[in-house]
Design a protein around this motif. Structure first.
Motif, mmCIF file in Angstrom:
data_model
loop_
_atom_site.group_PDB
_atom_site.id
_atom_site.type_symbol
_atom_site.label_atom_id
_atom_site.label_comp_id
_atom_site.label_asym_id
_atom_site.label_seq_id
_atom_site.Cartn_x
_atom_site.Cartn_y
_atom_site.Cartn_z
ATOM 1 N N THR A 29 30.116 52.743 42.536
ATOM 2 C CA THR A 29 29.545 52.251 43.784
ATOM 3 C C THR A 29 29.106 53.450 44.627
ATOM 4 O O THR A 29 29.635 54.559 44.487
ATOM 5 C CB THR A 29 30.559 51.437 44.609
ATOM 6 N N TYR A 31 27.232 53.930 48.879
ATOM 7 C CA TYR A 31 26.811 53.155 50.051
ATOM 8 C C TYR A 31 25.914 53.964 50.982
ATOM 9 O O TYR A 31 25.480 53.455 52.003
ATOM 10 C CB TYR A 31 28.047 52.680 50.839
ATOM 11 N N GLY A 50 27.877 48.018 46.396
ATOM 12 C CA GLY A 50 28.792 46.886 46.353
ATOM 13 C C GLY A 50 29.071 46.345 47.745
ATOM 14 O O GLY A 50 29.019 47.086 48.735
ATOM 15 N N ASP A 51 29.419 45.055 47.776
ATOM 16 C CA ASP A 51 29.842 44.511 49.071
ATOM 17 C C ASP A 51 31.245 45.000 49.421
ATOM 18 O O ASP A 51 31.774 44.691 50.491
ATOM 19 C CB ASP A 51 29.728 42.979 49.120
ATOM 20 N N SER A 52 31.839 45.823 48.522
ATOM 21 C CA SER A 52 33.066 46.542 48.866
ATOM 22 C C SER A 52 32.797 47.492 50.040
ATOM 23 O O SER A 52 33.740 48.019 50.639
ATOM 24 C CB SER A 52 33.599 47.327 47.662
ATOM 25 N N ASP A 90 24.685 44.153 45.731
ATOM 26 C CA ASP A 90 25.389 42.869 45.840
ATOM 27 C C ASP A 90 24.712 41.952 46.847
ATOM 28 O O ASP A 90 24.415 42.371 47.975
ATOM 29 C CB ASP A 90 26.827 43.100 46.333
ATOM 30 N N LYS A 120 23.239 41.684 42.327
ATOM 31 C CA LYS A 120 24.438 41.179 41.640
ATOM 32 C C LYS A 120 24.983 39.997 42.423
ATOM 33 O O LYS A 120 24.942 39.988 43.656
ATOM 34 C CB LYS A 120 25.499 42.290 41.516
ATOM 35 N N HIS A 144 28.917 38.459 37.787
ATOM 36 C CA HIS A 144 30.241 39.029 38.106
ATOM 37 C C HIS A 144 31.277 37.916 37.956
ATOM 38 O O HIS A 144 31.242 36.933 38.703
ATOM 39 C CB HIS A 144 30.208 39.582 39.540
ATOM 40 N N VAL A 187 29.468 42.015 35.244
ATOM 41 C CA VAL A 187 30.710 42.702 35.602
ATOM 42 C C VAL A 187 31.886 41.782 35.286
ATOM 43 O O VAL A 187 31.856 40.587 35.607
ATOM 44 C CB VAL A 187 30.720 43.075 37.109
ATOM 45 N N GLU A 189 35.815 41.638 36.111
ATOM 46 C CA GLU A 189 36.803 42.301 36.965
ATOM 47 C C GLU A 189 38.200 41.754 36.727
ATOM 48 O O GLU A 189 38.437 40.539 36.819
ATOM 49 C CB GLU A 189 36.407 42.139 38.447
ATOM 50 N N ILE A 210 35.922 46.410 35.184
ATOM 51 C CA ILE A 210 36.764 47.098 36.180
ATOM 52 C C ILE A 210 38.122 46.418 36.065
ATOM 53 O O ILE A 210 38.259 45.233 36.358
ATOM 54 C CB ILE A 210 36.158 47.072 37.608
HETATM 55 O O1 KIV Z 1 31.623 45.355 45.514
HETATM 56 C C1 KIV Z 1 32.001 46.060 44.571
HETATM 57 O O2 KIV Z 1 32.323 47.247 44.719
HETATM 58 C C2 KIV Z 1 32.081 45.444 43.257
HETATM 59 C C3 KIV Z 1 32.730 46.230 42.162
HETATM 60 C C4 KIV Z 1 34.195 46.227 42.328
HETATM 61 C C5 KIV Z 1 32.326 45.766 40.818
HETATM 62 O O3 KIV Z 1 31.642 44.344 43.076
#
Ligand code: KIV
Length: 271
Positions: A29, A31, A50-52, A90, A120, A144, A187, A189, A210
Motif C-alpha cells: 500500500t 497513500y 488502500g482504504d486502510s 480501493d 478494488k 477482495h 486479494v 485476506e 495477506i
Molecule cells: O486497504 C488495504 O490496505 C487493503 C489491503 C490490506 C489488502 O485492502
C-alpha cells in the motif's frame, strides 16, 4: 538507471502473465507521493491505495469513515510518484454497495480524477453485477475476499475467516463468481493457507494474499506495518522489514536535543 526502470509498465496483463509463468507478484500500500515514488523506484509491481488510509493516515479505528473524495486525494498523490507500478485504488465503503449505477459512477470518478489504473472492491457474488458493469465500462477491477474490513461490524472481529467448511466453500464460489464477473485479480485476506492454495489453483486470475499463506500468486502488506512504523499491530502474518518507529523516534529526539542545545544549525549549515 536501475533494472526496474528499464522494464515496461506493469499492466493487468503483466499480472496474468506472471501467474502463468509462476512469477510472484509484489504489492504494497501507499497513500502519498513520496512513498509511492520510493516503492515504484524499488521495483514494486503493484501499489494499492488502500482504504486502510482511514486507519494509518487518518487515525480512524476502521476503514468505514474514509470518503470517496479522500481516496481520490490519496490516489492523486500516489499516481504523481509512479512510473512503472500498476496503481490500484480501493472503492471506499458506501461508494458502491447501493446499486450498479452508483458503483460505476464511483469507479469512473476514481479513474478520471486520479489517473490510476484499476479499482478494488470488497465482496463476493453480491457485487458481481456491479463488477460486470464497471469492467464493461473499461475499468479493471480487483476483488477482495476473506477478511473484508469494510464489513467489520457484520463479523465483529478481525479473526481468521473461512475456517469452517461452509464458509470455505462460499469463499471458493465467490472467487469463481468474481473471476467470471471479469476481475483481473483477487486479494485473499486472513484465510487458511490451504484454502488460499486451493482457491489460487482453481483460478485463472492471480491471487494476492495477506495473511493467506505462501501459495498465493503474490503478497500484499500495509506499508506502515511492514516498515515498523505502526508498533501496535502485530498479527502472526506480519513480517517487519524495518523498525522505522525506533529510527524516527531517535532521529527526532536527536534533532530536539540539537536545537535545544544550540548545536543545530552550525556554521556550515548557515548562510
Ligand atoms: O486497504 C488495504 O490496505 C487493503 C489491503 C490490506 C489488502 O485492502
Amino acid at each position: 538507471m536501475s533494472v526496474h526502470n528499464e522494464l515496461k509498465k506493469v499492466t493487468t496483463n503483466t499480472l496474468l502473465r506472471m501467474k502463468t509463468q509462476q512469477t510472484k507478484i509484489s504489492m504494497l500500500t501507499a497513500y502519498d507521493y513520496s512513498f509511492a515514488k520510493l516503492f515504484d523506484g524499488a521495483g514494486i509491481d503493484v501499489i494499492l491505495v488502500g482504504d486502510s488510509a482511514s486507519n494509518v493516515m487518518a487515525g480512524h479505528d476502521s476503514t468505514i469513515p474514509i470518503t470517496l473524495e479522500q481516496m481520490i486525494y490519496h490516489a492523486q498523490c500516489v499516481v504523481r510518484g509512479v512510473q512503472r507500478s500498476l496503481v490500484v485504488v480501493d472503492l471506499p465503503f458506501g461508494s458502491y454497495q447501493s446499486n450498479t449505477e452508483i458503483a460505476l459512477a464511483s469507479a469512473i470518478r476514481i479513474m478520471k480524477e486520479t489517473g490510476c489504473h484499476a479499482v478494488k472492491m470488497e465482496g463476493g457474488e453480491e457485487i458481481a453485477d456491479s463488477i460486470k458493469k464497471i469492467v464493461s465500462a473499461g475499468i479493471p477491477v480487483m476483488g477482495h475476499l476473506g477478511l473484508t474490513p469494510q464489513s467489520i461490524y457484520k463479523f465483529g472481529t478481525y479473526s481468521v475467516r473461512a475456517k469452517d467448511e461452509d464458509e470455505a466453500l462460499k469463499l471458493r464460489q465467490d472467487a469463481l463468481a468474481l473471476q467470471n464477473a471479469g476481475c483481473f485479480g483477487l486479494v485473499l485476506e486472513k484465510i487458511p493457507a490451504q484454502l488460499a492454495q486451493q482457491t489460487s489453483e482453481s483460478l485463472r486470475i492471480p491471487t494476492i494474499g495477506i495473511g493467506a499463506g505462501p501459495h498465493c500468486d503474490g503478497q500484499v502488506l500495509v506499508m506502515h506495518d511492514m516498515l515498523g512504523i505502526n508498533t501496535a499491530f502485530n498479527p502472526r502474518f506480519l513480517r517487519k522489514y524495518a523498525n522505522l518507529h525506533e529510527q524516527i523516534n531517535s532521529a527526532v529526539a536527536q534533532y530536539i536535543a540539537d536545537v535545544k542545545g544550540g548545536d543545530f544549525p552550525n556554521a556550515t549549515e548557515s548562510y
